[in-house]
Write an enzyme that holds these catalytic residues in place. Structure first.
Site, PDB file in Angstrom:
ATOM      1  N   LEU A 500       0.826  -1.208   0.000  1.00  0.00           N
ATOM      2  CA  LEU A 500       0.000   0.000   0.000  1.00  0.00           C
ATOM      3  C   LEU A 500       0.856   1.253   0.000  1.00  0.00           C
ATOM      4  CD1 LEU A 500      -2.593  -0.995   2.756  1.00  0.00           C
ATOM      5  CD2 LEU A 500      -3.035  -0.858   0.300  1.00  0.00           C
ATOM      6  N   GLY A 501       2.010   1.176   0.596  1.00  0.00           N
ATOM      7  CA  GLY A 501       2.838   2.376   0.664  1.00  0.00           C
ATOM      8  C   GLY A 501       4.162   2.078   1.337  1.00  0.00           C
ATOM      9  N   VAL A 502       5.070   3.019   1.177  1.00  0.00           N
ATOM     10  CA  VAL A 502       6.378   2.901   1.798  1.00  0.00           C
ATOM     11  C   VAL A 502       6.642   4.203   2.541  1.00  0.00           C
ATOM     12  CG1 VAL A 502       8.840   2.595   1.397  1.00  0.00           C
ATOM     13  CG2 VAL A 502       7.193   1.442  -0.079  1.00  0.00           C
ATOM     14  N   PHE A 505       9.253   4.519   8.152  1.00  0.00           N
ATOM     15  CA  PHE A 505       9.294   3.408   9.087  1.00  0.00           C
ATOM     16  C   PHE A 505       9.476   2.074   8.372  1.00  0.00           C
ATOM     17  CE2 PHE A 505       7.136   0.066  11.439  1.00  0.00           C
ATOM     18  CZ  PHE A 505       7.621   0.226  12.725  1.00  0.00           C
ATOM     19  N   GLY A 506       8.884   1.936   7.212  1.00  0.00           N
ATOM     20  CA  GLY A 506       8.964   0.658   6.507  1.00  0.00           C
ATOM     21  C   GLY A 506       7.859   0.559   5.473  1.00  0.00           C
ATOM     22  N   ARG A 507       7.434  -0.669   5.198  1.00  0.00           N
ATOM     23  CA  ARG A 507       6.437  -0.870   4.156  1.00  0.00           C
ATOM     24  C   ARG A 507       5.081  -1.228   4.746  1.00  0.00           C
ATOM     25  NH1 ARG A 507       8.367  -3.051  -0.851  1.00  0.00           N
ATOM     26  NH2 ARG A 507      10.285  -2.005  -1.301  1.00  0.00           N
ATOM     27  N   VAL A 508       4.035  -0.816   4.059  1.00  0.00           N
ATOM     28  CA  VAL A 508       2.685  -1.124   4.517  1.00  0.00           C
ATOM     29  C   VAL A 508       1.995  -2.002   3.475  1.00  0.00           C
ATOM     30  CG1 VAL A 508       0.505  -0.175   5.336  1.00  0.00           C
ATOM     31  CG2 VAL A 508       2.609   1.130   5.636  1.00  0.00           C
ATOM     32  N   LYS A 522       1.896  -2.922   8.790  1.00  0.00           N
ATOM     33  CA  LYS A 522       3.066  -2.069   8.625  1.00  0.00           C
ATOM     34  C   LYS A 522       4.279  -2.826   9.136  1.00  0.00           C
ATOM     35  CE  LYS A 522       3.805   2.285  10.758  1.00  0.00           C
ATOM     36  NZ  LYS A 522       3.297   3.637  10.938  1.00  0.00           N
ATOM     37  N   ASP A 618       3.215  14.859  13.690  1.00  0.00           N
ATOM     38  CA  ASP A 618       3.463  14.563  12.281  1.00  0.00           C
ATOM     39  C   ASP A 618       2.161  14.650  11.493  1.00  0.00           C
ATOM     40  OD1 ASP A 618       5.194  14.100  10.197  1.00  0.00           O
ATOM     41  OD2 ASP A 618       5.337  11.934  10.501  1.00  0.00           O
TER      42      ASP A 618
END
Ligand SMILES: *[C@@H]1O[C@H](CO)[C@@H](O)[C@H](O)[C@H]1NC(C)=O
Ligand SMILES: *[C@@H]1O[C@H](CO)[C@@H](O)[C@H](O)[C@H]1NC(C)=O
Ligand SMILES: *[C@@H]1O[C@H](CO)[C@@H](O)[C@H](O)[C@H]1NC(C)=O
Length: 835
Positions: A500-502, A505-508, A522, A618
């Site tokens: 879904l996204g990067v 923190f890492g990848r989702v 995540k 954030d």
């Protein structure tokens, strides 16, 4: 204190190693010159470096001989003959006789045969990070490295912590800690572009990056009462032939009443570069020095002048430029000093240029006359510690080791929370700290601490003497714990098609649980430096918080060194991808208002209703997620902080957050309040209206930062001219007016002038009402926004270009792109700070 001996740390208390500096009017109250690991005094450049053991009043039972290495063959400098090697956190503690600014000079030479070149380590004082996971190899060319810092020591001791990176070691050959005259670095200086004043320099740490003796030889501590080294400038000249060196006898330099040779030795003022004979008609050109610098920092530039070329007064009139900014127009040295051969200096604070990672300094004649000339005698450039109080990277001491003072008289409570490796480090630091303190007031210390290993492989942490409330995440009741096998099944072994996204923190990944529930998974990047802390923070925060407009945490997995978080799945993804950079259908104004209201409700809850107020830190359009019904939920609590306790108004912390959304006041003062989130939310509001990124470095300078750009339009009452083309003609003007007003208030320079999230919420709801009932409402004022329909102006062309550049990969790459634009944008932040 049974745990003290868990950590084989080297601990030194160095008491009064007084070394008189030769022929100096200034006698430093503290003057430690230490040859680490040496067994004898070492004389170098007229100074005596003493072995680190001789001055110790502390028993060094843990010290092994293997901690010391010596070189048998020739070394570059005598102080490189020996080194001390640390395999665990180790601390030098210096007694400080006089508080104030001190040099900290560190000398490194990787003595061959001990794998020192690959050593990676962090060095920090109690407040400042000097080096972060730095390896010797990161310094090009050098066979040896010397670093010079200056920091203000506000206590009776200075701690210098050496922290080896995981599985690595730290080493040091020589250390100097020496007092500096108080007036050498002013508290206030001019900031360039836009010009303003900065206060509080005294409290910041500096790292010397350049110290140049223009047109003159290298000067060593023998020629400098403050032990400074001055290099020749020639290799930094932009065009060699543009400059010519001049010199006079140093004894002719006449220091004015207000200055002593501590500002710079007469050797510096006695030589200079002036305009060379460059075969240019009219002699109108600049002499320019180009200095490579790290663009993520601001710099303190100290320029030294002395008119050693004129034959009479008022002959020399020239300009100073730093980068492309006019630093000083029409500098007339003799009218400022009253005589020739009199030293003079100017200070500025600036950053690197936008385009290249360099800082340029130029001098050029004011007038285009035949005898026009310009001069520069000396130049010092210091890197200024950033908002994280670091001179290397964005992690603060706090981030690396979380300390918290529980009460004034009791020492520290370590409330961290890091992985095993760091945990040990932390413990070590705690011990060092306690022992350091212990020498004075042991009986008062009642340390309690909560180590929370995230990894199964953590060691030494389950000692029964701990007062820990929970030992692992599992016993902390933080949502359901999933096995790694379950995660693998849910994500089809982290199938990239489910990505879904990067983010930072890492990848989702999108995942499906056994019962068919869709989730977002995540997976922390094991290499992410701040990962542990953020992982932990997010779990802690989310498990305490439940709200319709906050993304819920379903569980986590910390098996096999994994850091995995499982959230409710948000079908429509981040708000940002509905605004620009994708081909998703454009949202209506009403929908946008509803989304903003949802997000505002989530933040309002965080700030007020949660058991302890929480600051998100954030807030951005990628952290506002939309579910299948376009209900907005605030996500990503990795950076969240508990808000101020009741008796305080703010939390002092390292500044984190995303560039472009960062509250300028927070950046400046490092004081975090709920109002910092309000500022970021103001940026979100502008982004929602204008459908462009918060920062877009490819735009003309005045448009790069949406907060600045949109505010100027709002102040003119012309927000309608920059709004999303898809909205033009479809927005009720009073609704827009209300919206613009509230966004403007959110973006107020000072937190006190910004509304609370509750006010924002109320106003947004009002704007929504205005939109819904627009047809019934009588317009109270005849503002320019009444004619939106007639204007029909879409956003300028370059929006589209920039979007495809910045958001070419859609929402996936949001965070990373944020990083890539960060450099270009530092100048913006500096501006904010200056304002
Ligand atoms: C001064 O300039 C001359 C001629 O260019 C050069 O040979 C000399 O090395 C320079 N001296 C210094 C100290 O830069
Ligand atoms: C530095 O100091 C030494 C000793 O005082 C002196 O001989 C030398 O000429 C000075 N200047 C330079 C440039 O080294
Ligand atoms: C000197 O440099 C400044 C700043 O880059 C520039 O504005 C100015 O035009 C230059 N002067 C000459 C004569 O080139």
């Amino acid at each position: 204190m049974s745990f003290v001996n868990w950590v084989p740390s080297v601990l030194f208390i160095l008491i009064s190693s007084y070394v008189q500096s030769s022929s100096s009017s200034f006698t430093p109250a503290d003057n430690y010159l230490i040859a680490c690991g040496s067994s004898q005094n070492i004389s170098f450049l007229g100074q005596i470096y003493v072995p680190d053991l001789t001055q110790s009043s502390f028993s060094l039972k843990d010290l092994q001989d293997s901690n010391i290495v010596k070189s048998n063959s020739t070394v570059p400098l005598p102080i490189h003959q020996s080194a001390r090697i640390f395999t665990s956190i180790s601390t030098y503690i210096f007694d400080i006789h006089k508080q104030g600014r001190h040099w900290i000079r560190l000398h490194f030479y990787p003595i061959p045969g001990h794998n020192l070149t690959s050593a990676s380590f962090t060095i920090m004082t109690e407040n400042f990070v000097l080096l972060n996971s730095s390896s010797f190899m990161s310094y090009d060319n050098s066979k040896f490295v010397s670093k010079e810092y200056s920091i203000n020591v506000n206590s009776d001791t200075l701690l210098l912590n050496f922290i080896p990176s995981n599985n690595s070691i730290a080493f040091i050959n020589a250390i100097e800690v020496v007092s500096i005259p108080d007036d050498l670095i002013p508290d206030q200086a001019n900031v360039l572009s836009p010009s303003s004043l900065i206060n509080g320099l005294t409290q910041l740490a500096f790292e010397t990056v350049y110290r140049l003796n223009m047109g003159g030889p290298r000067l060593t501590p023998q020629n400098d009462t403050l032990g400074r080294i001055w290099e020749n400038d020639e290799k930094y000249l932009h065009v060699n032939s543009s400059a010519a060196n001049v010199s006079i006898n140093p004894s002719l330099i006449k220091y004015p009443q207000t200055l002593t040779s501590e500002i710079a030795p007469n050797w510096v003022y006695a030589t200079a570069q002036i305009m060379g004979d460059a075969n240019v008609a009219g002699l109108n050109f600049n002499v320019t020095w180009v200095l490579p610098v790290d663009p993520d920092f601001a710099y303190f530039v100290h320029l030294h002048f002395c008119d050693i070329v004129s034959t009479s007064l008022n002959m020399l009139l020239f300009n100073i430029y730093i980068n492309s900014d006019n630093a000083y127009v029409g500098l007339d040295l003799s009218s400022l000093t009253g005589n020739l051969d009199v030293p003079f200096y100017k200070d500025y604070v600036t950053n690197s240029t936008d385009e290249s990672n360099t800082l340029t300094v130029s001098v050029g004649p004011e007038l285009d006359t035949d005898d026009a000339n310009a001069i520069l005698n000396g130049l010092e450039v210091f890197k200024i510690s950033n908002v994280a109080r670091s001179l290397d990277g964005v992690s603060s001491v706090e981030d690396l080791v979380i300390f918290r003072k529980k009460s004034k008289k009791i020492g520290v409570v370590i409330e961290a929370v890091l992985g095993a490796g760091l945990g040990v480090v932390l413990l070590g630091l705690c011990c060092c700290w306690l022992m350091g303190r212990g020498s004075k007031k042991t009986e008062k210390l009642k340390p309690s601490w909560l180590p929370l290993p995230l990894y199964g492989n953590s060691v030494t942490m389950t000692n029964s003497t701990m007062t820990a409330s929970c030992i692992s995440l599992a016993s902390c009741n933080l949502g359901r714990m999933f096995s790694f096998q379950e995660i693998l099944e849910a994500t089809n072994k982290f199938d990239e098609s489910l990505l879904l996204g990067v983010g930072g923190f890492g990848r989702v990944y999108k995942g499906a649980m056994e019962d068919g529930t869709l989730v977002a998974i995540k997976r922390g990047n094991p290499r992410s430096e701040q990962g542990f802390v953020e992982f932990r923070t997010e779990i802690e925060m989310l498990s305490k918080l439940r709200h319709h407009h906050l993304v819920s945490l379903i569980g986590y997995c910390d098996e096999k060194s994994e850091m995995i978080l499982i959230y409710e799945f948000m079908a429509n993804g981040p708000l940002r991808s509905h605004l620009y950079g994708s081909d998703l259908q454009s949202l209506s104004w009403k929908k946008r208002l509803e989304i903003c209201i949802g997000a505002a409700r989530g933040l309002h809850y965080l700030h007020t209703d949660a058991s302890q107020s929480v600051i998100h830190r954030d807030v951005m359009t990628t952290n506002i997620l939309l579910d299948e019904n376009f209900v907005a939920k605030v996500a990503d609590f990795g950076l969240s902080k508990a808000g101020p306790a009741l008796d305080q108004t703010h939390v002092i912390t390292a500044v984190k957050g995303s560039f472009g959304y960062l509250d300028p006041e927070y950046f400046r003062r490092q004081q975090l309040t709920e109002k910092s989130d309000v500022y970021s939310f103001g940026v979100v509001l502008m982004e929602v209206l204008c459908a462009r990124p918060a920062l877009n470095p490819v735009l003309p300078r005045d448009q790069v930062n949406i907060a600045e750009w949109a505010l100027t339009w709002q102040k003119k009452g012309c927000l309608d001219q920059i709004m999303d083309g898809n909205l033009v003609g479809k927005v009720n003007s009073s609704s827009l007016k209300k919206y613009g007003e509230i966004a403007e208030k959110c973006l107020a320079e000072y937190g006190v002038d910004r509304p609370s999230m509750g006010d924002v919420l109320w106003n947004l709801e009002y704007a929504l009402q205005l939109e819904e009932t627009s047809l019934l409402l009588v317009e109270p004022e005849n503002s320019s926004m009444n004619h939106i329909q007639g204007i029909g102006l879409g956003p300028p062309e370059q929006f589209d270009n920039s979007m495809s550049m910045i958001d070419g990969e859609g929402s996936r790459a949001d965070k990373e792109h944020e990083d890539t634009v960060k450099d270009a944008v530092f100048s913006q932040m500096l501006q904010s700070r200056g304002r």
